[in-house]
Design an enzyme around this catalytic site. Sequence first.
Site, PDB file in Angstrom:
ATOM      1  N   GLU A 156      34.242  42.050  38.406  1.00 39.10           N
ATOM      2  CA  GLU A 156      35.097  43.143  38.465  1.00 39.10           C
ATOM      3  C   GLU A 156      34.141  44.460  37.841  1.00 39.10           C
ATOM      4  O   GLU A 156      35.200  45.406  38.592  1.00 39.10           O
ATOM      5  CB  GLU A 156      36.053  42.997  38.243  1.00 39.10           C
TER       6      GLU A 156
ATOM      7  N   HIS B  97      40.077  45.293  40.738  1.00 41.33           N
ATOM      8  CA  HIS B  97      38.609  46.157  41.032  1.00 41.33           C
ATOM      9  C   HIS B  97      37.891  45.740  42.137  1.00 41.33           C
ATOM     10  O   HIS B  97      37.688  44.732  41.980  1.00 41.33           O
ATOM     11  CB  HIS B  97      37.770  47.077  39.556  1.00 41.33           C
TER      12      HIS B  97
ATOM     13  N   LYS C 293      47.478  48.714  37.583  1.00 40.78           N
ATOM     14  CA  LYS C 293      46.581  49.463  37.992  1.00 40.78           C
ATOM     15  C   LYS C 293      45.109  48.572  39.199  1.00 40.78           C
ATOM     16  O   LYS C 293      45.200  47.905  39.073  1.00 40.78           O
ATOM     17  CB  LYS C 293      45.373  49.777  36.472  1.00 40.78           C
TER      18      LYS C 293
END
Length: 253
Positions: free
Chosen positions: A86, A143, A170
């Site tokens: 990531e 991510h 997130k």
Amino acid sequence: MNIVEVRGVKIGEGTPKIIVPIVGVTKEDILSAAKSFGEVKYDIVEWRVDWFEDVFDFAKVEDTAKALRDVLGDKPILFTFRTAKEGGEKAIEPAAYVELNSKIVATGLVDMVDVEAFTGDDYVKEIIEAAHKNNVKVVASNHDFGKTPAKEDLVYRLRKMQDLGADIPKIAVMPQNKKDVLTLLSATEAMANDYADRPIITMSMAGTGLISRLCGEVFGSAATFGAVGKVSAPGQMNAKDLGTILTFIHDSI
């Protein structure tokens, strides 16, 4: 919307909170970075421990965490091992990842821990359980450095993080064009208004996505990342300038 409060910092209320990363390789680098923050306005420090040369020696991780706490005083610390898959500096096996995060939350030296949401549900739940047992908040993250998924996929990922029990979902994605930035912002608005019962953090990376790091209060992202010195991801801007812009937007809406 539930506010997440850490050492007096209320995430999900008012101006988006500024998170400043530390990406030092040695203990000395890490402490030097922390000391350099000086008068810069920020709310939370993220220790990107995947940069630390001794990250696989937990005694040294704990020793550095103690020293970092001494330097930072009462500032909240977010502990993050960003894996290579990531965008981080090092690869790590899931079992070792769980062990590292579970050990650090038990020390009382960090206030928040980042858990990559797609490590595997059982691994993620184990870390979340360990964190909450020790009154540590969890940021579940994802991510994508290659693209920006569709709006529906972004919302799905954020909802999954919430369902897993993370305190703050997130997501950070890479735009290929300006429309991708709009996709990220639209997904943020949809998640914040239609599904989230807790703060979320979203961002579109690189220069193209910079606007997403500034307008979080408008669309529903509760925190953003600003650099003092070395950046930890593409598109981070100087924390001092970031604070000025966030305050201006907050005072204008």
